[in-house]
Design a protein around this motif. Sequence first.
Motif, PDB file in Angstrom:
ATOM      1  N   ALA A  27      14.292   5.674 -32.509  1.00  0.00           N
ATOM      2  CA  ALA A  27      15.035   5.389 -31.277  1.00  0.00           C
ATOM      3  C   ALA A  27      14.249   4.448 -30.367  1.00  0.00           C
ATOM      4  N   ARG A  28      12.938   4.661 -30.233  1.00  0.00           N
ATOM      5  CA  ARG A  28      12.112   3.768 -29.400  1.00  0.00           C
ATOM      6  C   ARG A  28      12.105   2.349 -29.976  1.00  0.00           C
ATOM      7  N   SER A  29      11.946   2.237 -31.298  1.00  0.00           N
ATOM      8  CA  SER A  29      11.910   0.928 -31.951  1.00  0.00           C
ATOM      9  C   SER A  29      13.260   0.226 -31.807  1.00  0.00           C
ATOM     10  N   ARG A  30      14.320   0.987 -31.981  1.00  0.00           N
ATOM     11  CA  ARG A  30      15.675   0.431 -31.834  1.00  0.00           C
ATOM     12  C   ARG A  30      15.871  -0.103 -30.420  1.00  0.00           C
ATOM     13  N   ASP A  31      15.443   0.660 -29.419  1.00  0.00           N
ATOM     14  CA  ASP A  31      15.619   0.243 -28.027  1.00  0.00           C
ATOM     15  C   ASP A  31      14.807  -1.011 -27.711  1.00  0.00           C
ATOM     16  N   ARG A  32      13.581  -1.097 -28.228  1.00  0.00           N
ATOM     17  CA  ARG A  32      12.743  -2.284 -27.993  1.00  0.00           C
ATOM     18  C   ARG A  32      13.355  -3.521 -28.658  1.00  0.00           C
ATOM     19  N   ALA A  33      13.886  -3.343 -29.863  1.00  0.00           N
ATOM     20  CA  ALA A  33      14.380  -4.485 -30.640  1.00  0.00           C
ATOM     21  C   ALA A  33      15.805  -4.877 -30.287  1.00  0.00           C
ATOM     22  N   GLY A  34      16.542  -3.968 -29.656  1.00  0.00           N
ATOM     23  CA  GLY A  34      17.956  -4.251 -29.411  1.00  0.00           C
ATOM     24  C   GLY A  34      18.786  -4.124 -30.669  1.00  0.00           C
ATOM     25  N   SER A  35      18.312  -3.315 -31.602  1.00  0.00           N
ATOM     26  CA  SER A  35      19.029  -3.103 -32.859  1.00  0.00           C
ATOM     27  C   SER A  35      19.925  -1.866 -32.733  1.00  0.00           C
ATOM     28  N   HIS A  36      20.467  -1.429 -33.844  1.00  0.00           N
ATOM     29  CA  HIS A  36      21.376  -0.277 -33.863  1.00  0.00           C
ATOM     30  C   HIS A  36      20.903   0.705 -34.931  1.00  0.00           C
ATOM     31  N   HIS A  37      21.159   1.984 -34.681  1.00  0.00           N
ATOM     32  CA  HIS A  37      20.804   3.008 -35.668  1.00  0.00           C
ATOM     33  C   HIS A  37      22.020   3.892 -35.928  1.00  0.00           C
ATOM     34  N   VAL A  38      22.335   4.059 -37.205  1.00  0.00           N
ATOM     35  CA  VAL A  38      23.455   4.879 -37.650  1.00  0.00           C
ATOM     36  C   VAL A  38      22.884   6.046 -38.448  1.00  0.00           C
ATOM     37  N   VAL A  39      23.413   7.243 -38.214  1.00  0.00           N
ATOM     38  CA  VAL A  39      22.950   8.448 -38.896  1.00  0.00           C
ATOM     39  C   VAL A  39      24.106   9.039 -39.694  1.00  0.00           C
ATOM     40  N   LEU A  40      23.832   9.425 -40.945  1.00  0.00           N
ATOM     41  CA  LEU A  40      24.804  10.122 -41.775  1.00  0.00           C
ATOM     42  C   LEU A  40      24.529  11.621 -41.685  1.00  0.00           C
ATOM     43  N   CYS A  41      25.562  12.392 -41.392  1.00  0.00           N
ATOM     44  CA  CYS A  41      25.414  13.850 -41.283  1.00  0.00           C
ATOM     45  C   CYS A  41      26.388  14.530 -42.245  1.00  0.00           C
ATOM     46  N   HIS A  42      25.828  15.182 -43.272  1.00  0.00           N
ATOM     47  CA  HIS A  42      26.668  15.919 -44.231  1.00  0.00           C
ATOM     48  C   HIS A  42      27.169  17.224 -43.637  1.00  0.00           C
ATOM     49  N   ASP A  43      26.288  17.919 -42.918  1.00  0.00           N
ATOM     50  CA  ASP A  43      26.644  19.188 -42.296  1.00  0.00           C
ATOM     51  C   ASP A  43      25.530  19.593 -41.350  1.00  0.00           C
ATOM     52  N   ILE A  44      25.784  20.630 -40.564  1.00  0.00           N
ATOM     53  CA  ILE A  44      24.732  21.179 -39.702  1.00  0.00           C
ATOM     54  C   ILE A  44      24.537  22.661 -40.028  1.00  0.00           C
ATOM     55  N   ILE A  45      24.600  22.983 -41.302  1.00  0.00           N
ATOM     56  CA  ILE A  45      24.498  24.373 -41.739  1.00  0.00           C
ATOM     57  C   ILE A  45      23.199  25.045 -41.268  1.00  0.00           C
ATOM     58  N   PRO A  46      22.043  24.370 -41.281  1.00  0.00           N
ATOM     59  CA  PRO A  46      20.843  25.058 -40.776  1.00  0.00           C
ATOM     60  C   PRO A  46      20.954  25.489 -39.311  1.00  0.00           C
ATOM     61  N   ILE A  47      21.761  24.799 -38.526  1.00  0.00           N
ATOM     62  CA  ILE A  47      21.983  25.193 -37.133  1.00  0.00           C
ATOM     63  C   ILE A  47      22.990  26.332 -37.063  1.00  0.00           C
ATOM     64  N   LEU A  48      24.045  26.248 -37.863  1.00  0.00           N
ATOM     65  CA  LEU A  48      25.104  27.254 -37.827  1.00  0.00           C
ATOM     66  C   LEU A  48      24.716  28.555 -38.516  1.00  0.00           C
ATOM     67  N   PHE A  49      23.945  28.463 -39.604  1.00  0.00           N
ATOM     68  CA  PHE A  49      23.570  29.633 -40.392  1.00  0.00           C
ATOM     69  C   PHE A  49      22.070  29.609 -40.676  1.00  0.00           C
ATOM     70  N   PRO A  50      21.256  29.789 -39.655  1.00  0.00           N
ATOM     71  CA  PRO A  50      19.810  29.686 -39.840  1.00  0.00           C
ATOM     72  C   PRO A  50      19.243  30.724 -40.804  1.00  0.00           C
ATOM     73  N   GLU A  51      19.959  31.786 -41.036  1.00  0.00           N
ATOM     74  CA  GLU A  51      19.466  32.835 -41.939  1.00  0.00           C
ATOM     75  C   GLU A  51      19.318  32.363 -43.385  1.00  0.00           C
ATOM     76  N   TRP A  52      19.905  31.238 -43.740  1.00  0.00           N
ATOM     77  CA  TRP A  52      19.807  30.706 -45.107  1.00  0.00           C
ATOM     78  C   TRP A  52      18.621  29.772 -45.289  1.00  0.00           C
ATOM     79  N   TYR A  53      17.820  29.583 -44.244  1.00  0.00           N
ATOM     80  CA  TYR A  53      16.732  28.612 -44.288  1.00  0.00           C
ATOM     81  C   TYR A  53      15.460  29.209 -43.712  1.00  0.00           C
ATOM     82  N   SER A  54      14.353  28.558 -43.990  1.00  0.00           N
ATOM     83  CA  SER A  54      13.090  28.974 -43.375  1.00  0.00           C
ATOM     84  C   SER A  54      13.119  28.606 -41.895  1.00  0.00           C
ATOM     85  N   ASP A  55      12.357  29.335 -41.107  1.00  0.00           N
ATOM     86  CA  ASP A  55      12.280  29.042 -39.670  1.00  0.00           C
ATOM     87  C   ASP A  55      11.820  27.605 -39.428  1.00  0.00           C
ATOM     88  N   HIS A  56      10.863  27.145 -40.247  1.00  0.00           N
ATOM     89  CA  HIS A  56      10.351  25.778 -40.103  1.00  0.00           C
ATOM     90  C   HIS A  56      11.461  24.754 -40.340  1.00  0.00           C
TER      91      HIS A  56
END
Length: 195
Positions: A27-56
């Motif tokens: 994000a800092r590099s993008r802001d300095r350069a005036g570029s754009h950053h796109v993120v692909l998100c398949h799901d947010i299951i670790p946020i919705l169901f944290p019990e299926w993942y390690s705390d880390h």
Amino acid sequence: PMLALGPGDVSFGIQSDWTHTDIFAIARSRDRAGSHHVVLCHDIIPILFPEWYSDHDVATFTRYYDKAFAAADRVVFTSRRTLEDAQAHCARIGVSMRDTAVVPLGSDPFVSRGRPAPLPAGLEPGRFAMFVSTIEPRKNHLLLLNIWRELARELGPRTPCLVIVGVRGWDNENVVDMLERCPTIAPHVIETSHL
């Protein structure tokens, strides 16, 4: 070393970049350069169901996406459901996404809209169900296979085919055992991967 971005460049974060990418630095590099950053998100299951993942993993995933949702110029989701989950999560933490798009897996804007490709041998139109997912506990293949076993007991040879598409992931011994050893479902289940 960090990739040198310029004005008009677009960087794209895909797959498991939350495990090894410093979204704050991007994000800092993008802001300095005036570029754009796109993120692909398949799901947010670790946020919705944290019990299926390690705390880390939950902490790392949440930290990444909390920043990515706020900082990305566009977030591309693979389903409307995931977009809705992310919007609800962002509302809970007071973050707004700049721009979003839903592009389902398997989308190809260059595919001809002519006749569909023929089905693989053994499959009949309207007589199969397909489940696309890595074989791991959070995807609940075992429940699906138990349902198919009951269908096979009730319907016998009229049981529709279940096509499981996906690689074998982690902690899946009970699913693999059923796929390989259950004679009731064997004639009605096709497992395939690396398509």
